[in-house]
Every structure is written in structure tokens, then in C-alpha cells.
Scaffold this active site. Structure first.
Site, mmCIF file in Angstrom:
data_model
loop_
_atom_site.group_PDB
_atom_site.id
_atom_site.type_symbol
_atom_site.label_atom_id
_atom_site.label_comp_id
_atom_site.label_asym_id
_atom_site.label_seq_id
_atom_site.Cartn_x
_atom_site.Cartn_y
_atom_site.Cartn_z
ATOM 1 C CG ASP A 30 -2.003 1.008 1.210
ATOM 2 O OD1 ASP A 30 -1.730 2.184 0.859
ATOM 3 O OD2 ASP A 30 -3.136 0.656 1.551
ATOM 4 C CG ASN A 86 -12.458 -0.803 4.573
ATOM 5 O OD1 ASN A 86 -12.858 -1.150 5.666
ATOM 6 N ND2 ASN A 86 -11.291 -0.226 4.394
ATOM 7 C CD GLN A 93 -14.703 -0.906 -2.151
ATOM 8 O OE1 GLN A 93 -15.930 -0.943 -2.105
ATOM 9 N NE2 GLN A 93 -13.993 -1.718 -2.893
ATOM 10 C CG HIS A 99 -8.699 -2.712 -1.726
ATOM 11 N ND1 HIS A 99 -9.750 -2.008 -2.283
ATOM 12 C CD2 HIS A 99 -8.312 -2.005 -0.648
ATOM 13 C CE1 HIS A 99 -9.978 -0.919 -1.578
ATOM 14 N NE2 HIS A 99 -9.116 -0.897 -0.565
#
Length: 140
Positions: A30, A86, A93, A99
Site C-alpha cells: 500500500d 472495506n 472503501q 481489495h
């Protein structure tokens, strides 16, 4: 989807720090990590939420998640993991492409359990909720 940042990563249009990849799934660090090694696992096909995912890809995405956890455990000596999705805008999200967040956890990192994400207890008995769910399940 042409404006989706994750689709651009899948297509090689945007650089990423890839961790592991299969025919259907890619994982990468990330860019706004919440912990060292914070990794995202995504399907290569653009789907927004889990229920849109083909069953075969759902199996693959969780196999990759398991592999990523193992890699992060061995390389970063993580004590534990928080793994979360999420699933939809109301759940937080931010990028509308499914994801899975794999967050390495370390003793004393200040993080909280997943139960701390929401505080919205049901107003009816759980038996009533279970009845509603089973009725819906019987229709499907």
C-alpha cells in the site's frame, strides 16, 4: 475500468511494489501504509465488492492472502495480522475495486481489534436477525 488506479497497476500503467502475483490476483504494498508491510491483495478483474467476484477467483484471492501473510511473517517478523475488506463505500472503501488489506501487527503497535471499527449493536434479538437471513438464504 479505465480510471481505476488498481486496474492501472494490474495493466502496468502505474508502478507498484508487487509482492506476489497469480493469473487472477496481484498483491502489492500500500502506498499509504498503516503498518510496515501493509499489503493489498486484489483481483486483476475489476470488481467493486466481494459478491461480484467469481467463486474461482475468490478462492485464489484468499490463497494469495494466505501466501502474503506467510511472506510478511517471515520477512518482517510480525507478531500477528489484521486482515480486512472495506466492502462498499459505506464501509469506508475509498477505491471502488475489491481489495484485501493485510496489516502486519506488532506487540505494542497501538492498533485495535477489528471489533473496534464499528459500534452499532442490533436493536432486535440476534435470533430475529438469523431468521431474516435464513429466509433470504432459502430464496437464493
Amino acid at each position: 475500468m479505465e480510471n481505476c488506479i488498481f486496474c492501472k497497476i494490474v495493466n502496468g500503467e502505474v508502478e507498484s511494489e508487487k509482492i506476489h502475483e497469480t493469473a487472477n490476483v496481484i498483491s502489492f504494498l500500500d502506498v499509504n501504509p498503516r503498518a510496515p508491510g501493509h499489503t493489498l491483495v486484489i483481483p486483476k478483474e475489476h470488481v467493486e465488492v466481494l459478491t461480484e467476484l467469481e467463486d474461482e477467483v475468490a478462492c485464489d484471492i484468499f490463497k494469495v492472502t494466505k501466501k502474503v501473510e506467510k511472506l510478511l511473517k517471515e520477512s518482517l517478523d510480525a507478531d500477528a495480522f489484521t486482515i480486512g475488506i472495506n466492502d462498499g463505500r459505506a464501509a469506508g472503501q475509498e477505491i471502488p475495486h475489491l481489495h484485501i488489506n493485510v496489516l502486519p501487527r506488532f506487540e505494542g503497535d497501538g492498533g485495535k481489534p477489528i471489533h473496534s471499527v464499528i459500534e452499532n449493536p442490533p436493536r432486535e434479538k440476534i435470533s430475529k436477525t438469523a431468521e431474516k437471513i435464513r429466509k433470504t438464504s432459502n430464496k437464493s
